[in-house]
Motif scaffolding. Structure first.
Motif, PDB file in Angstrom:
ATOM      1  N   PRO A 190       0.810  -1.232   0.000  1.00 20.89           N
ATOM      2  CA  PRO A 190       0.000   0.000   0.000  1.00 20.89           C
ATOM      3  C   PRO A 190       0.842   1.281   0.000  1.00 20.89           C
ATOM      4  CG  PRO A 190      -0.905  -1.555   1.556  1.00 20.89           C
ATOM      5  CD  PRO A 190       0.390  -2.135   1.064  1.00 20.89           C
ATOM      6  N   MET A 191       1.956   1.270   0.685  1.00 19.26           N
ATOM      7  CA  MET A 191       2.827   2.447   0.696  1.00 19.26           C
ATOM      8  C   MET A 191       3.446   2.667  -0.676  1.00 19.26           C
ATOM      9  SD  MET A 191       6.058   3.158   3.113  1.00 19.26           S
ATOM     10  CE  MET A 191       7.188   4.475   2.749  1.00 19.26           C
ATOM     11  N   LEU A 192       3.840   1.594  -1.318  1.00 15.76           N
ATOM     12  CA  LEU A 192       4.427   1.697  -2.649  1.00 15.76           C
ATOM     13  C   LEU A 192       3.375   2.112  -3.677  1.00 15.76           C
ATOM     14  CD1 LEU A 192       6.692  -1.476  -2.530  1.00 15.76           C
ATOM     15  CD2 LEU A 192       7.339   0.881  -2.061  1.00 15.76           C
ATOM     16  N   GLU A 193       2.143   1.622  -3.513  1.00 19.08           N
ATOM     17  CA  GLU A 193       1.058   2.029  -4.408  1.00 19.08           C
ATOM     18  C   GLU A 193       0.751   3.517  -4.251  1.00 19.08           C
ATOM     19  OE1 GLU A 193      -2.105  -0.666  -3.505  1.00 19.08           O
ATOM     20  OE2 GLU A 193      -1.380  -2.181  -4.916  1.00 19.08           O
ATOM     21  N   GLN A 194       0.856   4.009  -3.041  1.00 19.67           N
ATOM     22  CA  GLN A 194       0.650   5.439  -2.799  1.00 19.67           C
ATOM     23  C   GLN A 194       1.703   6.256  -3.561  1.00 19.67           C
ATOM     24  OE1 GLN A 194       1.018   6.581   1.282  1.00 19.67           O
ATOM     25  NE2 GLN A 194       0.224   8.628   0.931  1.00 19.67           N
ATOM     26  N   HIS A 195       2.931   5.779  -3.575  1.00 19.57           N
ATOM     27  CA  HIS A 195       3.994   6.446  -4.332  1.00 19.57           C
ATOM     28  C   HIS A 195       3.648   6.444  -5.821  1.00 19.57           C
ATOM     29  CE1 HIS A 195       7.990   7.534  -5.807  1.00 19.57           C
ATOM     30  NE2 HIS A 195       7.903   6.498  -6.620  1.00 19.57           N
ATOM     31  N   VAL A 196       3.200   5.312  -6.336  1.00 16.48           N
ATOM     32  CA  VAL A 196       2.854   5.205  -7.753  1.00 16.48           C
ATOM     33  C   VAL A 196       1.701   6.148  -8.081  1.00 16.48           C
ATOM     34  CG1 VAL A 196       1.961   3.664  -9.544  1.00 16.48           C
ATOM     35  CG2 VAL A 196       3.700   2.843  -7.965  1.00 16.48           C
ATOM     36  N   ASP A 197       0.666   6.186  -7.226  1.00 15.11           N
ATOM     37  CA  ASP A 197      -0.493   7.036  -7.484  1.00 15.11           C
ATOM     38  C   ASP A 197      -0.133   8.515  -7.472  1.00 15.11           C
ATOM     39  OD1 ASP A 197      -2.059   4.796  -7.707  1.00 15.11           O
ATOM     40  OD2 ASP A 197      -2.814   4.901  -5.643  1.00 15.11           O
ATOM     41  N   SER A 198       0.736   8.911  -6.559  1.00 17.59           N
ATOM     42  CA  SER A 198       1.047  10.333  -6.436  1.00 17.59           C
ATOM     43  C   SER A 198       2.131  10.806  -7.392  1.00 17.59           C
ATOM     44  CB  SER A 198       1.451  10.669  -5.000  1.00 17.59           C
ATOM     45  OG  SER A 198       2.657  10.032  -4.671  1.00 17.59           O
ATOM     46  N   LYS A 199       3.047   9.953  -7.768  1.00 22.32           N
ATOM     47  CA  LYS A 199       4.181  10.379  -8.592  1.00 22.32           C
ATOM     48  C   LYS A 199       4.104   9.897 -10.039  1.00 22.32           C
ATOM     49  CE  LYS A 199       6.576  11.906  -4.998  1.00 22.32           C
ATOM     50  NZ  LYS A 199       7.095  13.209  -4.763  1.00 22.32           N
ATOM     51  N   HIS A 200       3.623   8.686 -10.239  1.00 26.43           N
ATOM     52  CA  HIS A 200       3.686   8.065 -11.562  1.00 26.43           C
ATOM     53  C   HIS A 200       2.337   7.447 -11.930  1.00 26.43           C
ATOM     54  CE1 HIS A 200       7.944   8.481 -10.752  1.00 26.43           C
ATOM     55  NE2 HIS A 200       7.836   7.667  -9.715  1.00 26.43           N
ATOM     56  N   SER A 201       1.291   8.239 -11.915  1.00 28.21           N
ATOM     57  CA  SER A 201      -0.050   7.698 -12.141  1.00 28.21           C
ATOM     58  C   SER A 201      -0.228   7.141 -13.556  1.00 28.21           C
ATOM     59  CB  SER A 201      -1.108   8.763 -11.851  1.00 28.21           C
ATOM     60  OG  SER A 201      -0.898   9.902 -12.663  1.00 28.21           O
ATOM     61  N   LYS A 202       0.545   7.629 -14.518  1.00 25.38           N
ATOM     62  CA  LYS A 202       0.422   7.123 -15.896  1.00 25.38           C
ATOM     63  C   LYS A 202       1.103   5.769 -16.068  1.00 25.38           C
ATOM     64  CE  LYS A 202      -0.203  11.639 -17.878  1.00 25.38           C
ATOM     65  NZ  LYS A 202       0.303  12.700 -18.733  1.00 25.38           N
ATOM     66  N   GLN A 203       2.183   5.541 -15.306  1.00 30.48           N
ATOM     67  CA  GLN A 203       2.806   4.227 -15.313  1.00 30.48           C
ATOM     68  C   GLN A 203       2.044   3.363 -14.306  1.00 30.48           C
ATOM     69  OE1 GLN A 203       4.778   7.011 -14.929  1.00 30.48           O
ATOM     70  NE2 GLN A 203       6.175   6.969 -16.650  1.00 30.48           N
ATOM     71  N   GLY A 204       2.295   2.098 -14.307  1.00 27.26           N
ATOM     72  CA  GLY A 204       1.634   1.204 -13.362  1.00 27.26           C
ATOM     73  C   GLY A 204       2.579   0.772 -12.260  1.00 27.26           C
ATOM     74  N   PHE A 205       2.021   0.011 -11.345  1.00 28.85           N
ATOM     75  CA  PHE A 205       2.830  -0.504 -10.228  1.00 28.85           C
ATOM     76  C   PHE A 205       3.940  -1.401 -10.760  1.00 28.85           C
ATOM     77  CE2 PHE A 205       3.890  -3.434  -6.824  1.00 28.85           C
ATOM     78  CZ  PHE A 205       4.033  -2.572  -5.745  1.00 28.85           C
ATOM     79  N   ALA A 206       3.611  -2.225 -11.737  1.00 28.24           N
ATOM     80  CA  ALA A 206       4.603  -3.162 -12.280  1.00 28.24           C
ATOM     81  C   ALA A 206       5.747  -2.431 -12.976  1.00 28.24           C
ATOM     82  CB  ALA A 206       3.932  -4.124 -13.251  1.00 28.24           C
ATOM     83  N   THR A 207       5.459  -1.266 -13.541  1.00 27.64           N
ATOM     84  CA  THR A 207       6.514  -0.488 -14.186  1.00 27.64           C
ATOM     85  C   THR A 207       7.465   0.099 -13.159  1.00 27.64           C
ATOM     86  OG1 THR A 207       4.989   0.084 -15.956  1.00 27.64           O
ATOM     87  CG2 THR A 207       6.970   1.429 -15.758  1.00 27.64           C
ATOM     88  N   CYS A 208       6.897   0.623 -12.058  1.00 28.91           N
ATOM     89  CA  CYS A 208       7.725   1.264 -11.032  1.00 28.91           C
ATOM     90  C   CYS A 208       8.496   0.253 -10.185  1.00 28.91           C
ATOM     91  CB  CYS A 208       6.855   2.127 -10.129  1.00 28.91           C
ATOM     92  SG  CYS A 208       6.190   3.572 -10.965  1.00 28.91           S
TER      93      CYS A 208
END
Length: 77
Positions: free
Chosen positions: A53-71
Motif C-alpha cells: 500500500p505504501m508503494l502504491e501510494q507512491h505510484v499514485d502520487s508520482k507516476h499515475s500514468k505508469q503502473g505498479f509493475a513499471t515502477c
C-alpha cells in the motif's frame, strides 16, 4: 541514612556511560543499508520493510500514468 534518588540516578548514569563507552550511536547507516526497494522510474529508495500500500501510494502520487509493475518490477511482497 543512605543515598537519595539523586545519588541512585547518578550511579545509574555512570554505570550506563561505562557500558556504552563508545559515545552516542546512530542507526543512520543501518537504515540506509535497509533501503533495498527502488522505484525504477524516479530511483527513489524505500526500506525493505515497506508494504505494497505504501508503494502504491507512491505510484499514485508520482507516476499515475505508469503502473505498479513499471515502477516496482521486482517487488515480491
Amino acid at each position: 541514612m543512605g543515598g537519595g534518588n539523586g545519588a541512585k540516578a547518578q550511579q545509574a548514569r555512570e554505570r550506563n556511560a561505562a557500558k556504552a563507552g563508545k559515545g552516542p550511536s546512530s542507526q543512520l547507516k543501518s537504515n540506509a543499508a535497509a533501503m533495498s526497494i527502488q522505484c525504477s522510474v524516479c530511483k527513489q529508495a524505500f526500506q525493505s520493510t515497506s508494504k505494497r500500500p505504501m508503494l502504491e501510494q507512491h505510484v499514485d502520487s508520482k507516476h499515475s500514468k505508469q503502473g505498479f509493475a513499471t515502477c516496482f518490477p521486482n517487488y515480491t511482497g
